[in-house]
Structures are given as structure tokens and as C-alpha cells.
Write an enzyme that holds these catalytic residues in place. Sequence first.
Site, mmCIF file in Angstrom:
data_model
loop_
_atom_site.group_PDB
_atom_site.id
_atom_site.type_symbol
_atom_site.label_atom_id
_atom_site.label_comp_id
_atom_site.label_asym_id
_atom_site.label_seq_id
_atom_site.Cartn_x
_atom_site.Cartn_y
_atom_site.Cartn_z
ATOM 1 N N ILE A 90 49.698 53.716 12.204
ATOM 2 C CA ILE A 90 48.783 52.626 11.817
ATOM 3 C C ILE A 90 47.676 52.389 12.844
ATOM 4 O O ILE A 90 46.768 51.591 12.600
ATOM 5 C CB ILE A 90 49.544 51.303 11.577
ATOM 6 C CG1 ILE A 90 50.319 50.871 12.818
ATOM 7 C CG2 ILE A 90 50.443 51.401 10.364
ATOM 8 C CD1 ILE A 90 50.963 49.498 12.689
ATOM 9 N N GLY A 91 47.702 53.061 13.988
ATOM 10 C CA GLY A 91 46.637 52.844 14.970
ATOM 11 C C GLY A 91 46.933 53.554 16.275
ATOM 12 O O GLY A 91 48.001 54.145 16.462
ATOM 13 N N GLY A 148 45.546 53.710 20.794
ATOM 14 C CA GLY A 148 44.773 53.148 21.896
ATOM 15 C C GLY A 148 44.947 54.027 23.116
ATOM 16 O O GLY A 148 45.488 55.139 23.032
ATOM 17 N N GLY A 167 48.599 55.219 23.730
ATOM 18 C CA GLY A 167 49.298 56.121 22.835
ATOM 19 C C GLY A 167 49.103 55.719 21.383
ATOM 20 O O GLY A 167 48.035 55.211 21.022
ATOM 21 N N VAL A 225 50.576 53.943 17.537
ATOM 22 C CA VAL A 225 51.329 52.814 16.992
ATOM 23 C C VAL A 225 51.762 53.132 15.564
ATOM 24 O O VAL A 225 50.976 53.675 14.775
ATOM 25 C CB VAL A 225 50.480 51.521 17.006
ATOM 26 C CG1 VAL A 225 51.279 50.348 16.441
ATOM 27 C CG2 VAL A 225 50.010 51.211 18.420
ATOM 28 N N LYS A 269 55.258 51.052 19.364
ATOM 29 C CA LYS A 269 54.205 51.586 20.233
ATOM 30 C C LYS A 269 54.818 52.709 21.072
ATOM 31 O O LYS A 269 55.708 52.483 21.893
ATOM 32 C CB LYS A 269 53.653 50.494 21.148
ATOM 33 C CG LYS A 269 52.515 50.968 22.058
ATOM 34 C CD LYS A 269 52.209 49.974 23.156
ATOM 35 C CE LYS A 269 51.599 48.701 22.638
ATOM 36 N NZ LYS A 269 51.185 47.807 23.763
ATOM 37 N N ASP A 292 44.390 40.402 30.975
ATOM 38 C CA ASP A 292 43.538 41.133 30.030
ATOM 39 C C ASP A 292 43.468 40.402 28.688
ATOM 40 O O ASP A 292 43.674 41.005 27.630
ATOM 41 C CB ASP A 292 44.056 42.559 29.836
ATOM 42 C CG ASP A 292 43.039 43.467 29.134
ATOM 43 O OD1 ASP A 292 41.826 43.157 29.199
ATOM 44 O OD2 ASP A 292 43.455 44.475 28.525
#
Length: 238
Positions: free
Chosen positions: A28-29, A31, A34, A36, A53, A157
Site C-alpha cells: 500500500i505504500g 518510504g 522500506g 508498507v 512496515k 519529526d
Amino acid sequence: MASLKESEHLSLPFPVIEAATKKFTTFIGSGGYGQVYKGELSLSGELRTVVVKRLSTKESKGGQGVNEFLTEIQLLSRYKHPNIVSLLGFCHQGDEKIFQQKILIYEYAEHGSLDTYLRGPCMFTWKQRINICIDAACGRDHLHNHVSDNHRVIHGDIKSGNILLGHNWKAMIADLGLSKRGLTTENDSYIVTHPCSTYAYLDPQYEITGILTKESDIYSFGVVLFEVLCGVVLFEVI
């Protein structure tokens, strides 16, 4: 934060996570950390939708990201709040210097991250915007002031991409891998030589001095409030 002993009750074997994600086909995604995946996992006898994740194998072999991995597990397993994303499990193989597998399992936030909704015309009503900001503020306040009598957690962050939206658009702060834990009696809880925050959200004083304080988080959160007010993701227009 070098030990996972206190969090071992959340440890899950790799084959269980592999089955939950249908052998990691439910992507699904992604970054810098790594990839997800969405999964279905039986926890305490209840089938739950989860987010998995998986930090990249290349990073794991090189030892990169291990500190962030450990920090996320230890903070999220210890400090619970409705407006902080819940860690449901993790998987590691190897020693605590080089993990061949670094996997984190979170509660599923059905609406994704806040920044997704700040691109183009904003779909939120003003009431929804205010509620999202209040939720995120409550999560930040818990980290700064209520995790324990003697300690605070500075996220380090905060940005719209690290605020997740769950059921009924409840906002939850996520991605605590860069967080620092310090004493409440200390104003400057940590000294960091190379600030790691996303640039558009970075407190100028933190950037100049390398000193991370809770005010650094407050500055970053102020940028998020500006984004929600204006309906724009700031780092995309700088």
C-alpha cells in the site's frame, strides 16, 4: 535503548506476518524506511486489520535504521494514548546490531496520512480540521508532559505525513523512530549534531544549535496547523 526484553510479548514470528500479508503482496505504500503492507492478523482471538512496515533487507544487513527500529518499539509499547498510533507487534531476526528482518505492525488507520488530504481542494469541514488539530495536539501533549512523572518524549519529526487518520477521522501521531526521551527537569532534553527533521518543519533554533527541545516539536506542529488552515503541504511549495 538497546534491549527488546520489555517488549518481547509483542514479538511475532515471521511466517505469521508473511501469512497476514499474503506473502507481502498487499502493498500500500513505501518510504525511506522500506515498504508498507496491509494485513489481517489474529490478535487475542480477534481478527484485525493491521499495517505492516517492513524495513528494507539492504538496510537491515548494513545495520542502518536499527536504532530507529528499537526506539519505535520501546516507546510505542510503553506509552499508550488514543492519539498516538498503537504498536501491535514486531518481528526481528538476528542480533540487535544487524537484523535480517525488521518489521513493525501497527493499528490500521483507514484514512491514511493527513498530508494526502492537503493536496488540491481540501475536503474537510472547518469542524473536522479543528478536531484533527486538537487530536494531534493531545498526542503531542501526552508525549511532552504525561508519559511519566520524570520523563518526556520529544518526537523530533512532527509533520502532516506523520499524522494518521483513523476511524471517524481520529488523528494519531506516528513514526516515533527519531524521538528522544529526556528528563522533565531538563529544558534541553537532547543535543543532536545533525538535525533529522523534515526541512520545512524544522525549528530554526534546532537547525542552528543542534539542540532539540520540546519547543522544536511545537514549532513543527505550528507548521502543521498552518498547512491545515491553508489546505497545502508546505514542503511541496518551498
